[in-house]
Design an enzyme around this catalytic site. Sequence first.
Site, PDB file in Angstrom:
ATOM      1  N   TYR A 171      -2.104  -9.755  -5.735  1.00 34.48           N
ATOM      2  CA  TYR A 171      -1.457 -10.852  -5.256  1.00 34.48           C
ATOM      3  C   TYR A 171      -0.089 -10.507  -5.079  1.00 34.48           C
ATOM      4  O   TYR A 171       0.655  -9.920  -6.322  1.00 34.48           O
ATOM      5  CB  TYR A 171      -1.515 -12.393  -5.839  1.00 34.48           C
ATOM      6  CG  TYR A 171      -0.402 -13.056  -5.380  1.00 34.48           C
ATOM      7  CD1 TYR A 171      -0.887 -14.116  -4.390  1.00 34.48           C
ATOM      8  CD2 TYR A 171       0.632 -13.193  -5.717  1.00 34.48           C
ATOM      9  CE1 TYR A 171       0.009 -14.987  -3.878  1.00 34.48           C
ATOM     10  CE2 TYR A 171       1.565 -14.113  -5.463  1.00 34.48           C
ATOM     11  CZ  TYR A 171       1.320 -15.132  -4.294  1.00 34.48           C
ATOM     12  OH  TYR A 171       2.328 -15.810  -3.975  1.00 34.48           O
ATOM     13  N   GLU A 186       4.175 -13.267   1.864  1.00 35.43           N
ATOM     14  CA  GLU A 186       2.952 -13.514   0.832  1.00 35.43           C
ATOM     15  C   GLU A 186       2.242 -12.689   1.386  1.00 35.43           C
ATOM     16  O   GLU A 186       1.444 -12.979   2.363  1.00 35.43           O
ATOM     17  CB  GLU A 186       2.712 -14.930   0.731  1.00 35.43           C
ATOM     18  CG  GLU A 186       1.497 -14.961  -0.592  1.00 35.43           C
ATOM     19  CD  GLU A 186       1.062 -16.576  -0.774  1.00 35.43           C
ATOM     20  OE1 GLU A 186       1.270 -17.055  -1.579  1.00 35.43           O
ATOM     21  OE2 GLU A 186       0.440 -17.027   0.086  1.00 35.43           O
TER      22      GLU A 186
END
Lengths: 289, 380
Positions: free
Chosen positions: B101, B189
């Site tokens: 992530y 993101e």
Amino acid sequence: MAILIDESSRVVVQGITGREGSFHALRNRDYGTQVVAGVTPGKGGRQVEGIPVFDTVRGAVEAEGVDTSLIFVPARFAADAMYEAIDAGVGVVVTITEGIPVHDMLRAYHHARAQGVTLIGPNCPGLISPGRANVGIIPTSVFKQGGVGLVSRSGTLTYQIAHELTRRGIGQSTAVGIGGDPIVGSSFIDVLERFGADEQTEAVVLVGEIGGSEEEAAAAWAQEHLDKPVVAYVAGFTAPPGKQMGHAGAIISGSAGTAQAKQQALEAAGIRVGKDPSEVGELVAGALC
Amino acid sequence: MDLYEHQGKELLGCMGVPVPAGRVAFSVEEAVAAAEELGGPVVVKAQVHTGGRGKAGGIRVVDDAAGASRAAADILGMDIKGHTVGRVYVEEASDIARELYAAIVLDRAEKRPLAMLSSMGGMDVEEIAREHPGAIARVHIDPLLGWSDYLGRRLAFESGLAADMGPAVSEVMARLFEAFVIYEATLVEVNPLAVLADGRVVALDCKLTADDNALFRHADIAGMRDVSAADPQEQMARERGVTYVKLDGEVGVLGNGAGLVMSTLDVVANAGGRPANFLDVGGGAKAEEIVHALEVITSDEKVRVIFFNIFGGITRCDEVARGILTAVDQLRIMLPIVVRLDGTNQEEGRSLIAEAGLENVYSEPTMTAAAERAVALAGA
């Protein structure tokens, strides 16, 4: 003695020859504020109703000894205007402009801090020390001099709550609109610190709204450091997540920044939260007697 | 402004972030052509401004163009959490060894960008934070200094990545930060950031939110707005320059100032009603602006009553009252309207409303009384 601005403040209005700039510069002067200079590049040497206009903020500082700046320039030039005021040695810079890119504000915020300059706003109505000075677009008629410090992320809501206080006979020391953007120059805590040290201020009203965590931080700070009564209001209980409610900073991100969480944090710190502006007036009246 | 995955990836690709080859498709035919062009197995992904596509069946891995045809036919037009899928992204399938992530966000509390990296990719960041609180490495970036390579090294080491993956991941983090700054994003993101079987690190998904206030400097990003995906009332409001958010109740709300309008919604809810919208008419409140605002509000068929909440400051209540009366007359609005005027010249404003004698316009002196009246009228 009020905070940040008073009768001794010497104000320059950046963008004074624009419609908003000239209108509010004159209103602020009519209230008794020392509006001693204006700046519009290329229009130095002119006057706006007797207020001398300079090409640069530095020129205004040298000629008129200004210590406070009020900025009305359009969003795309506003960060530049803040830098000019900061670098010219102005101590308090108040930016009314709405719609400034947040990356511009990130840099302006840190530059101002590094230079020891107090930035108020942007996207704010400015501030008023009733009976002493008005720097910005706040309508003066609903304010009266007194002992309540008011700090808020919203303009009209500040007027509404000041009105609720004033009609109960409760005056204000200073009302500061810190602005509705995600990054603003002064936080609730910055202003609460000043209210804590101000002799005129007997109680504080904090007006928050959804988005960010400044209310939560202020609640924790006040519990630890502020020995004056605090009453709060939070707007946006019915706001859906992910939607920007008018102000760029008023947005619930994921599960963060809800009005419910802010109310809980404030109440956990012993701060009463009014369910509407009118109840805020009642709570302040109760806290002062 | 939220971008679609394919738009975000296009922007990240320009910044040197490795992304798989892919094509956007608005129809089954375009999806088939994209799959044929890419060759081999592909992933067909719904493009929507919401999470949870995978669980909703909006992501399918297929072997060839025939499979892409079936997947696109299923996914196009699908409803995912209230969003209708109007486009899919057809992307070469990746041989994933590991999912990480990575994100750069605007940390409002710290007033600095925050870079985050975790070895627990593929799940929602709030879920990672809840279930593996120690598994997210975080560093703040000084906006005046910008990126420095040690930040990437710290993220890689502190998220427990093997030393041989560190350099490639650090490089991606530096590129993500560059994209964050250059595109003036508030969020970049990448979840998952994939480590492939051959060791390459690629962005398999992308959520990029651009700052609306900076779009004047980014015509390319502004042009990516998908007008068809917007709510019809919200789109109408944008065209008229009205600050509006659609909600799902019956009480149409408008007032001056964002904070006051938010407060009005709450007061309506306290009175037992449901607000239909947020609408800030701003400081001027001239007849023309009020006409625009009322056009937007009344285009929502659920609205049964309109609640004006005005606090007169520099704009006087009598000016606003005139604007309201002109707009109501011009638009021939039959819905009940509750007007609450307070502040500068409130008496003059209230008299004007009373003198006009309109059957469907009610004046109330306080927010609470006005909200109660509006809620009662909405139920009637």
